[in-house]
Structures are given as structure tokens and as C-alpha cells.
Scaffold this motif. Sequence first.
Motif, PDB file in Angstrom:
ATOM      1  N   PRO A   1      34.769  59.976  12.639  1.00  0.00           N
ATOM      2  CA  PRO A   1      34.106  59.317  11.511  1.00  0.00           C
ATOM      3  C   PRO A   1      32.583  59.456  11.599  1.00  0.00           C
ATOM      4  O   PRO A   1      31.982  59.239  12.653  1.00  0.00           O
ATOM      5  N   SER A   2      31.980  59.861  10.483  1.00  0.00           N
ATOM      6  CA  SER A   2      30.525  59.983  10.418  1.00  0.00           C
ATOM      7  C   SER A   2      30.076  59.642   9.012  1.00  0.00           C
ATOM      8  O   SER A   2      30.875  59.581   8.081  1.00  0.00           O
ATOM      9  N   ILE A   3      28.766  59.409   8.897  1.00  0.00           N
ATOM     10  CA  ILE A   3      28.215  59.051   7.598  1.00  0.00           C
ATOM     11  C   ILE A   3      26.876  59.763   7.432  1.00  0.00           C
ATOM     12  O   ILE A   3      26.077  59.834   8.360  1.00  0.00           O
ATOM     13  N   VAL A   4      26.663  60.344   6.271  1.00  0.00           N
ATOM     14  CA  VAL A   4      25.386  60.950   5.899  1.00  0.00           C
ATOM     15  C   VAL A   4      24.657  59.913   5.064  1.00  0.00           C
ATOM     16  O   VAL A   4      25.230  59.358   4.130  1.00  0.00           O
ATOM     17  N   VAL A   5      23.390  59.632   5.419  1.00  0.00           N
ATOM     18  CA  VAL A   5      22.649  58.551   4.770  1.00  0.00           C
ATOM     19  C   VAL A   5      21.329  59.077   4.211  1.00  0.00           C
ATOM     20  O   VAL A   5      20.570  59.732   4.912  1.00  0.00           O
ATOM     21  N   THR A   6      21.071  58.767   2.942  1.00  0.00           N
ATOM     22  CA  THR A   6      19.779  59.017   2.312  1.00  0.00           C
ATOM     23  C   THR A   6      19.336  57.728   1.643  1.00  0.00           C
ATOM     24  O   THR A   6      20.098  57.128   0.883  1.00  0.00           O
TER      25      THR A   6
ATOM     26  N   THR B   1      23.256  63.036   9.468  1.00  0.00           N
ATOM     27  CA  THR B   1      24.586  62.527   9.785  1.00  0.00           C
ATOM     28  C   THR B   1      24.527  61.635  11.013  1.00  0.00           C
ATOM     29  O   THR B   1      23.878  61.978  12.003  1.00  0.00           O
ATOM     30  N   TRP B   2      25.223  60.493  10.937  1.00  0.00           N
ATOM     31  CA  TRP B   2      25.257  59.516  12.015  1.00  0.00           C
ATOM     32  C   TRP B   2      26.703  59.114  12.290  1.00  0.00           C
ATOM     33  O   TRP B   2      27.522  59.108  11.365  1.00  0.00           O
ATOM     34  N   PRO B   3      27.010  58.710  13.525  1.00  0.00           N
ATOM     35  CA  PRO B   3      28.359  58.195  13.790  1.00  0.00           C
ATOM     36  C   PRO B   3      28.565  56.863  13.079  1.00  0.00           C
ATOM     37  O   PRO B   3      27.619  56.107  12.878  1.00  0.00           O
ATOM     38  N   VAL B   4      29.791  56.595  12.683  1.00  0.00           N
ATOM     39  CA  VAL B   4      30.124  55.340  12.001  1.00  0.00           C
ATOM     40  C   VAL B   4      31.371  54.748  12.644  1.00  0.00           C
ATOM     41  O   VAL B   4      32.273  55.483  13.047  1.00  0.00           O
ATOM     42  N   LYS B   5      31.384  53.436  12.775  1.00  0.00           N
ATOM     43  CA  LYS B   5      32.564  52.729  13.274  1.00  0.00           C
ATOM     44  C   LYS B   5      33.287  52.146  12.075  1.00  0.00           C
ATOM     45  O   LYS B   5      32.666  51.512  11.216  1.00  0.00           O
TER      46      LYS B   5
ATOM     47  N   GLY C   1      39.368  48.518   9.675  1.00  0.00           N
ATOM     48  CA  GLY C   1      39.907  47.982   8.426  1.00  0.00           C
ATOM     49  C   GLY C   1      39.035  48.412   7.261  1.00  0.00           C
ATOM     50  O   GLY C   1      38.769  49.589   7.079  1.00  0.00           O
ATOM     51  N   ALA C   2      38.567  47.447   6.484  1.00  0.00           N
ATOM     52  CA  ALA C   2      37.705  47.731   5.335  1.00  0.00           C
ATOM     53  C   ALA C   2      36.223  47.624   5.696  1.00  0.00           C
ATOM     54  O   ALA C   2      35.370  47.683   4.819  1.00  0.00           O
ATOM     55  N   ASN C   3      35.905  47.483   6.990  1.00  0.00           N
ATOM     56  CA  ASN C   3      34.515  47.312   7.423  1.00  0.00           C
ATOM     57  C   ASN C   3      33.995  48.554   8.122  1.00  0.00           C
ATOM     58  O   ASN C   3      34.739  49.233   8.825  1.00  0.00           O
TER      59      ASN C   3
END
Length: 155
Positions: A60-65, A76-80, A83-85
Motif C-alpha cells: 500500500p502506498s499513496i501519492v500526495v499533492t 509516493t509514501w507508504p500508507v497504513k 479497515g476504512a482508516n
Amino acid sequence: MSIIRAVTAAAVFLATIPAATAYAAAPAAPRAGVYENVTSFTENGDFVGMAVELKINPKPSIVVTTCEGTCYGGKTWPVKIKGANIAFTVCDGGYVDNKGRTLPCTPLHYSGTFRTSNTLELVIDGAPDTRFVLKRVPHPQPRQVEALACLFHDC
């Protein structure tokens, strides 16, 4: 004999109600995709808001702008995900201020919740008044979140 069948059928039906209710009440699983709330102001060319792309597999990762005047990030950063969080930390550094000085990295910790299948709400930890409600982009372009940051900075 038909009374026994009717009672058995009723018992089976009643036994499934709690399971069906629990299933319906469970929050939707996080969905990969692009979510954003970026607004542009034509009168001064400023952009305000945030855009993210959540990638579930293989890690799981997330790209943030983020945008405040101009848009920054696109990394891109790692994401935890639980569930829905979701929770993630960004640390964008290397930007230059108006005097040409390089700005240090300041980590920002975000936590978020998928409110619906089409809405992601994010807050900056320690700043609950800073809240972003991002809507899912139905048909995102490839690298859409990174490209937003590239409008203002070399990528």
C-alpha cells in the motif's frame, strides 16, 4: 409436516438477520484510486486543495499533492490501511523560499477515513481544524496526482 418446515424456514431466516445486519453495517473497504478537492481560481491562477492516489497492491502506498497557491509534492509514501482508516506521513523538503533558501523537511502526519465509497476525509494529526474532504475521481488520467505538482515544479 408442513408446520415443521415453516417453523424451520422461519428459524433459518431469523438466524441470518444478525449476520446480514452486521455485514451491511460494516464500513466499505478502502478503494484504490484518485481522490481530490483541488480548486483553481482563474482571477489569480492560484490552486487550493489536495489530491491523492491510493495504490493498494503490492505494498500500500499513496501519492500526495497539496496545493496552496501552487501545488507541491507528487511523491509516493507508504500508507497504513486498517479497515476504512488510513494513515501516512509526508515529508516534502528541498523547496526554496522567496529568498532562495532551501526549506527543511517538515513531516506531516495524516490520518483518514473512507466515509463512503466515493469520499475520503483526511486530517493532519495535531491540527483537527485542517480537514480535507476528497472526492473520488471517476476516470483519472495516468499519473494525474504527480502531474498536478509538475505544473509548477520540474519533475
